[in-house]
Motif scaffolding. Structure first.
Motif: not given
Ligand SMILES: *[C@@H]1O[C@H](CO)[C@@H](O)[C@H](O)[C@H]1NC(C)=O
Ligand SMILES: *[C@@H]1O[C@H](CO)[C@@H](O)[C@H](O)[C@H]1NC(C)=O
Ligand SMILES: *[C@@H]1O[C@H](CO)[C@@H](O)[C@H](O)[C@H]1NC(C)=O
Ligand SMILES: *[C@@H]1O[C@H](CO)[C@@H](O)[C@H](O)[C@H]1NC(C)=O
Ligand SMILES: *[C@@H]1O[C@H](CO)[C@@H](O)[C@H](O)[C@H]1NC(C)=O
Ligand SMILES: *[C@@H]1O[C@H](CO)[C@@H](O)[C@H](O)[C@H]1NC(C)=O
Length: 521
Positions: A231-240
């Motif tokens: 989850l951490w990795n997914g959220l931090h690499t989302a968007g820009t």
């Protein structure tokens, strides 16, 4: 034990005494269907097939086999019972007596399981093992599709999945193996990777007497926090912050060029990423520079991408305590991060938070609180899906041996978790004790349960049983392991070493494992 009718148990026990002195024999395969079983156990078929007649996930039976299939019905406490609400499906491949090597092996599952790993079972059958496997206590097919895992809403099925299904399967299929050859197997092994690695730790922790040797690859044994790292990795690499596969390969190429030669061999690999001192900010685009050139080739990273990559290297932190929630990913693993950016948190974290932790199918993972909700995961999910005891003394004292492998470029799991867990075991049990029954082999450039497809020159098959079997049966402690068959089709072999040792080139062909020695750097 003890669910077969007593006469069989007595004859099996007597036969075991003579196991090494008499030639192996077996009873008629189809007669296994008539064996009377305890409550909850049933056999749906028992049939003999000639060599070449059965294909399991592309692997053909090279020897004749007695194929036995059946089910176990189990209740809310994961104990087999008549008319239990839940059904486990199992498979048992028995070589004919002339091909049998006297060993019993149980194969674990991957991901949400729900299917039997017939292919790995067949590989072991072809080596002469009696090989068993199960669907981990639920059928994914029954749930409609492979990504929606409705079993997560059923506590008994969740507990069976990682903690108990292999043990349920083992008790029955080992008795049937004993029945078939009229003698108990001489040794019992467990072999699993990923979720199967977690199942291996569950066996050592909860069922320490079942196996002589356990192989646990890429272990997701801190499952509840592993999915938080997704989850951490997914959220931090989302968007820009999102990095394309090209951008990820660009980072890995830069990291490798900085750290490849630390071990003295330039082979497109980092032998020990912990020795790599790399600063990703050197890849940041200069003011006004585009991250791709006119041909679309990635030439630098945006500041949002730099921030995202730094978050993935760092791993999730608890905002209340500052503690690491799970380790970050290692230098050289970037080319496998596309899974972290997309499917892993969608497939695993979302469902586990929705079904197990918050009991809310509309739960929005973006609202996860990295303090209070970590405690919630620890109290609700951890008892059901984790197996991180640092006291494996029951397994060690009964003579059990355990081997773990972990790829440094695993696309799913932070590579340093198994190192941390090894150190936790050593702190709790004493280093000498742990080192006498437990070994971790780190795989440079290795992926999740085999190859990271971007490292095509790295052998993805680890010859674990070649060293686990002699350790169990002859007390020969492994000092090295061979890995073979890289995706590029070459004959490259590599030497894997028991951590903290790593491979050091001595002389000769750098692509031949015998050119290396294992030592601490
Ligand atoms: C493989 O496993 C599935 C269950 O996952 C089972 O239905 C099928 O019969 C098995 N095939 C073989 C060849 O064992
Ligand atoms: C799988 O099933 C779930 C629940 O029925 C559904 O929400 C999801 O869209 C399905 N996914 C696919 C790929 O069919
Ligand atoms: C783009 O590709 C062409 C053809 O391969 C090459 O000649 C040119 O140098 C490339 N341009 C850049 C900026 O790399
Ligand atoms: C989940 O929460 C995030 C952040 O609050 C929000 O941007 C997003 O729209 C929400 N998603 C859904 C499906 O409601
Ligand atoms: C480890 O587990 C064993 C078996 O359950 C127990 O007897 C022993 O006290 C435990 N050791 C520690 C340090 O807790
Ligand atoms: C691999 O080794 C085999 C056996 O020595 C040889 O026949 C084959 O040509 C080799 N393949 C490559 C790609 O080197």
């Amino acid at each position: 034990m003890g669910f077969l009718r007593s006469g069989i148990l007595v004859s099996a026990a007597l036969a075991a005494v003579h196991a090494r002195c008499v030639p192996r024999t077996s009873i008629d395969c189809s007669s296994l269907a008539g064996v009377s079983l305890g409550a909850g156990y049933s056999i749906t078929s028992a049939e003999e097939y000639a060599a070449g007649e059965v294909i399991a996930t592309d692997i053909i039976n090279e020897i004749s086999l007695c194929l036995v299939q059946g089910t176990i019905s189990y209740g809310s406490n994961d104990v087999p019972v008549k008319n239990g609400a839940n059904t486990l499906t199992w498979n048992l491949y028995l070589p004919l007596a002339s091909d049998y090597n006297g060993r019993f092996i149980v194969i674990g599952n991957g991901g949400y399981a729900g299917v039997i790993d017939n292919g790995t079972m067949m590989e072991q059958l072809n080596l002469g093992y009696s090989a068993a496997g199960c669907d981990s206590g639920h059928s994914l097919a029954a749930d409609g599709n492979g990504t929606y895992a409705s079993f997560l809403g059923n506590t008994a099925e969740v507990e069976a999945w990682i903690h108990n299904s292999i043990a349920m399967t083992t008790t029955l299929t080992r008795e049937l193996t004993t029945e078939y050859y009229a003698t108990a197997p001489e040794y019992s092994y467990y072999y699993g990777c990923s979720t199967g690695g977690a199942q291996g730790f569950a066996l050592a922790q909860f069922y320490p007497d079942l196996f002589d040797g356990i192989y646990a690859g890429s272990p997701g044994n801190w499952y509840s926090h592993l999915v938080l790292s997704f989850l951490w990795n997914g959220l931090h690499t989302a968007g820009t912050g999102y990095m394309s596969q090209d951008a990820l390969n660009f980072i890995t190429a830069s990291v490798i060029s900085a750290c490849d030669s630390i071990d003295g061999v330039v082979d497109g690999l980092i032998e020990n990423p912990l020795l790599c001192d790399y600063d990703i900010t050197q890849l940041e685009c200069t003011s006004g520079q585009s991250s791709t050139d006119t041909n679309g080739t990635v030439v630098c990273l945006t500041s949002a991408q730099i921030t995202a990559a730094e978050a993935v290297y760092a791993g999730p932190k608890n905002v209340l305590t500052g503690d690491a929630v799970y380790p970050g990913l290692s230098f050289g693993s970037e080319n496998g991060w596309i899974y972290q950016e997309t499917i892993l948190y969608e497939d695993f974290t979302t469902l586990i938070l929705e079904e197990i932790v918050f009991d809310d199918l509309a739960y929005n993972v973006s609202s996860f609180n990295w303090g209070s909700d970590v405690s919630k995961v620890d109290s609700i999910a951890s008892p059901l899906i984790d197996e991180i005891s640092t006291n494996l003394s029951s397994f060690q004292k009964q003579g059990g041996k355990m081997i773990v492998t972990q790829g440094w470029a695993d696309q799913f799991n932070a590579a340093t978790w198994p190192i941390q867990h090894l150190e936790q075991l050593q702190a709790a049990m004493g280093a000498d004790t742990v080192n006498s029954f437990f070994e971790l082999f780190m795989v440079p450039g290795g992926g999740h349960c085999g190859s990271n497809p971007e490292y095509t020159h790295v052998p993805g098959t680890y010859n674990v049983l070649d060293v686990l079997v002699p350790w169990v049966e002859q007390g020969i402690q492994p000092t090295q392991m061979e890995s073979i068959t890289p995706p590029d089709g070459t004959n490259t072999t590599r030497k894997l070493c028991p951590w903290p040792k790593t491979a050091h080139h001595v002389k000769g062909d750098v692509d031949d494992w015998t050119s290396y020695t294992c030592s601490e750097s």
